[in-house]
Design an enzyme around this catalytic site. Structure first.
Site, PDB file in Angstrom:
ATOM      1  N   GLU A 206       0.868  -1.173   0.000  1.00  0.00           N
ATOM      2  CA  GLU A 206       0.000   0.000   0.000  1.00  0.00           C
ATOM      3  C   GLU A 206       0.905   1.223   0.000  1.00  0.00           C
ATOM      4  OE1 GLU A 206      -3.108  -0.071  -0.479  1.00  0.00           O
ATOM      5  OE2 GLU A 206      -3.560  -2.185  -0.134  1.00  0.00           O
ATOM      6  N   CYS A 240      -2.024   9.405   2.790  1.00  0.00           N
ATOM      7  CA  CYS A 240      -1.620   8.854   1.489  1.00  0.00           C
ATOM      8  C   CYS A 240      -2.644   9.127   0.397  1.00  0.00           C
ATOM      9  CB  CYS A 240      -1.352   7.356   1.607  1.00  0.00           C
ATOM     10  SG  CYS A 240      -2.769   6.394   2.182  1.00  0.00           S
TER      11      CYS A 240
END
Length: 446
Positions: A206, A240
């Site tokens: 990720e 993010c």
């Protein structure tokens, strides 16, 4: 490391396979978080300057939702699924089973240290794995709470939490795990993937990505400005999936900029530095990097630009998009005239982890014309909250996905099993002396 072998031995003893046992461990984790909530809030304030409201809504509540989902759905998720068997295999039945992967390594980053360590851990527990949880060394106060919480709640032969610098990461990656789940930067993701390849260990990565917010000419400007600013400034931009830059139709630029300025001051007032709801950059090194970005683009500042220590003010820049992910409260804004310019701009940068499209046009074709991990139409960030949606990137923004059922699948090995009778299928056996007649039969069947 001693814990790795202990966990491998415990897993091989089948100790994690029972579904009711897994549910009991999820409930223990749930209770442990509740017991340590107050300590976590203090640690969040110290390490990231997070308010209690933001710490709960963006970290702790998401973990609670994931645990609740698994407790409600684990029986269904763990059942073998019957699938159709071709009639040429008459007398046989087929099913798909999901087995635990084994001993897993979860490596989490500093920006959401609770959510991004415990949500994967919930998936690992639900799927029946043992796990080592490696926390980022940049949030020492939060780490102290998490390490104590996990290592008191669970035996180290089952779950073990730790932190440490790059040397600790290197030792862990030199070991052989059955699965690695990593959240962090693309640069470190490459290191993890390279190390995993030495053991042929499967990974989920990720990673980050330059996530655009695209404001078309038919967008509701006030709402778009509020939602973009909120998504950008939660956790002081250290998210993010935060909007990394804005592409706005040239006819709406002035209106959007003014609405964004009003949104910032509506959220945080005139004295942002002393507003308790506005957080801090994780450390001086990252703050210095952001100050350098502001300094290099000072001619393009249209709002903000102040900084001191770990405080970096919300800053709007005009007519510039940076090459790397910003990961801070700096938001470049650039105009476009035609939609093809949007696609060309996005294509110049790493694959977006998220995409946010603001428009009143339903099912806009742009959603199918750009590659990105996931996103929202007319909002930002909140797709993470839906545990029925997969979360993950594409290429440079990540490999694989998780959340809810997708977490269970991520931490499971999917097996295809066929059950047969003792009856033979002689047409398939040698010798093939009469192969021509056999082949005619097989061609008709297949």
């Amino acid at each position: 490391m001693e814990q790795i072998q202990k966990q491998r031995d415990f897993f091989e003893s089948q100790g994690t396979h029972d579904i009711y046992w897994r549910k009991a461990r999820l409930r223990e984790l749930q209770q442990a978080i509740k017991t340590n909530e107050s300590a976590l809030y203090e640690a969040f304030k110290h390490d990231l300057g997070k308010s209690q409201f933001e710490a709960y809504t963006t970290e702790i509540a998401i973990v609670y939702r994931e645990i609740k989902y698994m407790l409600q759905n684990l029986d269904r998720l763990s059942l073998a699924k019957r699938v159709r068997t071709p009639w040429v295999l008459m007398g046989k039945r087929s099913e798909i089973r999901k087995q635990p992967r084994g001993n897993v390594l979860i490596m989490s980053p500093f920006n959401y240290p609770v959510q991004l360590s415990l949500v994967p851990l919930v998936g690992a527990i639900a799927a029946g794995n043992t796990a080592i949880v490696k926390l980022s060394e940049f949030t020492p106060s939060i780490n102290q709470v998490l390490i104590n919480m996990l290592n008191v709640t669970f035996d180290d032969h089952y779950i073990y939490a730790m932190d440490g610098d790059v040397s600790v990461n290197t030792k862990l990656l030199d070991a052989s795990f059955d699965f690695i789940f990593f959240t962090g930067s693309p640069h470190v993701g490459k290191i993890v993937m390279r190390a995993a390849s030495e053991h042929l260990t499967p990974v989920i990565l990720e990673l980050g990505g330059k996530s655009p917010a695209i404001v078309l000419d038919d967008a509701k400007i006030k709402a778009a400005a509020q939602k973009i600013i909120w998504g950008k400034l939660i956790n002081t931009g250290q998210t993010c999936v935060a909007p990394d830059y804005v592409l706005v139709h040239e006819s709406r630029y002035d209106d959007l900029v003014e609405a964004m300025k009003k949104a910032i001051e509506s959220f945080y007032g005139q004295d942002i530095k002393n507003n308790r709801d506005y957080g801090r950059i994780v450390n001086e090194t990252h703050a210095k990097r952001l100050r350098l970005i502001i300094s290099d683009n000072k001619e393009n500042i249209i709002y903000g630009g102040d900084s001191e220590g770990r405080y970096v003010a919300p800053t709007l820049l005009r007519d510039t998009i940076l090459d790397d992910e910003i990961f801070g409260p700096i938001l470049p804004i650039q105009t476009f005239k035609e939609i093809h310019e949007v696609k060309e701009t996005i294509a110049k940068h790493p694959n977006p982890l998220a995409l946010y499209l603001f428009t009143e046009t339903e099912d806009h074709p742009l959603l199918n014309e750009v590659r990105f991990g996931g996103g929202i139409v007319n909002d930002t960030v909140l797709h993470l909250v839906n545990d029925r949606l997969p979360f993950g990137g594409v290429r440079t923004s990540g490999i694989g996905h998780y959340h809810g059922e997708h977490s269970f699948d991520a931490f499971s090995h999917v097996q295809g099993i066929m059950h047969s009778t003792s009856r033979s299928l002689p047409v398939m056996y040698p010798p093939y002396t009469s192969w021509y007649k056999r082949l005619k039969i097989i061609r008709k069947v297949f």
